[in-house]
Design a protein around this motif. Sequence first.
Motif, PDB file in Angstrom:
ATOM      1  N   LEU A 272       0.843  -1.050  -0.059  1.00  0.00           N
ATOM      2  CA  LEU A 272      -0.045  -0.109   0.094  1.00  0.00           C
ATOM      3  C   LEU A 272       0.829   1.225  -0.009  1.00  0.00           C
ATOM      4  O   LEU A 272       0.504   2.223  -0.758  1.00  0.00           O
ATOM      5  CB  LEU A 272      -0.993  -0.119   1.355  1.00  0.00           C
ATOM      6  N   ALA A 273       1.834   1.318   0.824  1.00  0.00           N
ATOM      7  CA  ALA A 273       3.012   2.344   0.744  1.00  0.00           C
ATOM      8  C   ALA A 273       3.448   2.803  -0.272  1.00  0.00           C
ATOM      9  O   ALA A 273       3.626   3.731  -0.838  1.00  0.00           O
ATOM     10  CB  ALA A 273       3.872   2.294   1.956  1.00  0.00           C
TER      11      ALA A 273
ATOM     12  N   GLY B 132       4.171   5.663  -5.587  1.00  0.00           N
ATOM     13  CA  GLY B 132       4.097   5.614  -6.871  1.00  0.00           C
ATOM     14  C   GLY B 132       2.987   6.475  -7.444  1.00  0.00           C
ATOM     15  O   GLY B 132       3.150   7.040  -8.507  1.00  0.00           O
ATOM     16  N   MET B 133       1.900   6.441  -7.165  1.00  0.00           N
ATOM     17  CA  MET B 133       0.805   7.134  -7.593  1.00  0.00           C
ATOM     18  C   MET B 133       1.037   8.735  -7.210  1.00  0.00           C
ATOM     19  O   MET B 133       0.675   9.450  -8.088  1.00  0.00           O
ATOM     20  CB  MET B 133      -0.535   7.019  -7.024  1.00  0.00           C
ATOM     21  N   ALA B 134       1.400   8.939  -6.215  1.00  0.00           N
ATOM     22  CA  ALA B 134       1.930  10.390  -5.746  1.00  0.00           C
ATOM     23  C   ALA B 134       2.917  10.902  -7.084  1.00  0.00           C
ATOM     24  O   ALA B 134       2.840  12.133  -7.392  1.00  0.00           O
ATOM     25  CB  ALA B 134       2.653  10.420  -4.581  1.00  0.00           C
ATOM     26  N   ASP B 135       3.834  10.099  -7.338  1.00  0.00           N
ATOM     27  CA  ASP B 135       4.921  10.219  -8.306  1.00  0.00           C
ATOM     28  C   ASP B 135       4.044  10.912  -9.793  1.00  0.00           C
ATOM     29  O   ASP B 135       4.651  11.487 -10.610  1.00  0.00           O
ATOM     30  CB  ASP B 135       5.932   9.503  -8.824  1.00  0.00           C
ATOM     31  N   LEU B 136       2.732  10.399  -9.882  1.00  0.00           N
ATOM     32  CA  LEU B 136       2.163  10.574 -11.159  1.00  0.00           C
ATOM     33  C   LEU B 136       1.367  11.887 -10.993  1.00  0.00           C
ATOM     34  O   LEU B 136       0.729  12.201 -12.229  1.00  0.00           O
ATOM     35  CB  LEU B 136       1.122   9.173 -11.295  1.00  0.00           C
ATOM     36  N   SER B 137       1.110  12.461  -9.775  1.00  0.00           N
ATOM     37  CA  SER B 137       0.419  13.614  -9.805  1.00  0.00           C
ATOM     38  C   SER B 137       0.825  14.733 -10.022  1.00  0.00           C
ATOM     39  O   SER B 137       2.096  15.034  -9.982  1.00  0.00           O
ATOM     40  CB  SER B 137      -0.204  13.487  -8.320  1.00  0.00           C
ATOM     41  N   THR B 138       0.194  15.649 -10.389  1.00  0.00           N
ATOM     42  CA  THR B 138       0.359  17.005 -10.812  1.00  0.00           C
ATOM     43  C   THR B 138      -0.556  18.077 -10.205  1.00  0.00           C
ATOM     44  O   THR B 138      -1.774  17.705 -10.380  1.00  0.00           O
ATOM     45  CB  THR B 138       0.676  17.285 -12.427  1.00  0.00           C
ATOM     46  N   PRO B 139      -0.085  19.139  -9.636  1.00  0.00           N
ATOM     47  CA  PRO B 139      -1.067  19.987  -9.111  1.00  0.00           C
ATOM     48  C   PRO B 139      -2.228  20.467 -10.206  1.00  0.00           C
ATOM     49  O   PRO B 139      -1.901  20.892 -11.369  1.00  0.00           O
ATOM     50  CB  PRO B 139      -0.322  21.138  -8.536  1.00  0.00           C
ATOM     51  N   MET B 140      -3.465  20.560  -9.815  1.00  0.00           N
ATOM     52  CA  MET B 140      -4.702  21.130 -10.539  1.00  0.00           C
ATOM     53  C   MET B 140      -4.776  20.418 -11.648  1.00  0.00           C
ATOM     54  O   MET B 140      -5.764  20.692 -12.541  1.00  0.00           O
ATOM     55  CB  MET B 140      -4.433  22.671 -10.860  1.00  0.00           C
ATOM     56  N   ARG B 141      -4.238  19.310 -12.066  1.00  0.00           N
ATOM     57  CA  ARG B 141      -4.470  18.598 -13.628  1.00  0.00           C
ATOM     58  C   ARG B 141      -4.461  17.011 -13.272  1.00  0.00           C
ATOM     59  O   ARG B 141      -5.373  16.526 -13.593  1.00  0.00           O
ATOM     60  CB  ARG B 141      -3.244  18.772 -14.358  1.00  0.00           C
TER      61      ARG B 141
ATOM     62  N   LEU C  63      -1.332   4.546 -18.135  1.00  0.00           N
ATOM     63  CA  LEU C  63      -1.260   5.365 -16.834  1.00  0.00           C
ATOM     64  C   LEU C  63      -0.272   6.390 -16.993  1.00  0.00           C
ATOM     65  O   LEU C  63      -0.602   7.547 -16.672  1.00  0.00           O
ATOM     66  CB  LEU C  63      -0.818   4.401 -15.915  1.00  0.00           C
ATOM     67  N   ALA C  64       0.992   6.048 -17.877  1.00  0.00           N
ATOM     68  CA  ALA C  64       1.699   7.134 -17.824  1.00  0.00           C
ATOM     69  C   ALA C  64       1.208   8.251 -18.967  1.00  0.00           C
ATOM     70  O   ALA C  64       1.464   9.372 -18.658  1.00  0.00           O
ATOM     71  CB  ALA C  64       3.064   6.470 -18.713  1.00  0.00           C
ATOM     72  N   GLN C  65       0.265   7.975 -19.882  1.00  0.00           N
ATOM     73  CA  GLN C  65      -0.373   8.928 -20.672  1.00  0.00           C
ATOM     74  C   GLN C  65      -1.154   9.612 -19.932  1.00  0.00           C
ATOM     75  O   GLN C  65      -1.168  10.999 -20.297  1.00  0.00           O
ATOM     76  CB  GLN C  65      -0.897   7.947 -21.609  1.00  0.00           C
ATOM     77  N   VAL C  66      -2.000   9.208 -19.022  1.00  0.00           N
ATOM     78  CA  VAL C  66      -3.115   9.846 -18.460  1.00  0.00           C
ATOM     79  C   VAL C  66      -2.107  11.215 -17.404  1.00  0.00           C
ATOM     80  O   VAL C  66      -2.487  12.332 -17.376  1.00  0.00           O
ATOM     81  CB  VAL C  66      -3.668   9.143 -17.455  1.00  0.00           C
ATOM     82  N   ALA C  67      -0.935  10.614 -16.974  1.00  0.00           N
ATOM     83  CA  ALA C  67      -0.225  11.541 -16.139  1.00  0.00           C
ATOM     84  C   ALA C  67       0.684  12.942 -17.084  1.00  0.00           C
ATOM     85  O   ALA C  67       1.093  13.697 -16.311  1.00  0.00           O
ATOM     86  CB  ALA C  67       1.072  10.754 -15.301  1.00  0.00           C
TER      87      ALA C  67
END
Length: 162
Positions: A4-5, A10-19, A85-89
Amino acid sequence: MGVLAELEAGMADLSTPMRVYVAAGRFTEPEPDLPELAARIRTLLAVIAADDAWRRFLPGYSPPSVPEICTSLEAVETHGAASFLAQVATVDLVWPSHRHMPVETAERAADRVTSLLGPAARWWTNHDTECGAVNGLTPLFDSLLAGTDGEHFTLALQIADD
């Protein structure tokens, strides 16, 4: 570090603010399936709708119901999940030549997330994979990829306004 951690990181690495908004977690229900995943998607949509950056674009918006979310989703083959997933990010929904993050960074994180969920994971998107149309979850442009191994889930949703 537990699964889980690692998924959360990994998901946090794919996040970008406001998008690009992401979530990862562990189901609490026994034998979760698509409705339980749709409920997590609905929660993520509520977070986006409450975000100051998007609230003005979504006046009066309420996330679709769990059954509505379920009907808007199409299955994605597991072998294509990491690249999707990489494309969405990375690839901007409105301006496809714009990148939200370096492609290599997104590919590494997406590979890590999909390998953590494993080859038996199930993946869904709001894209009709046959024609490329999008079953929007919001009144704006949005692109979702959701996956689960039956115990854990991951969500990535990019949102944009033209």
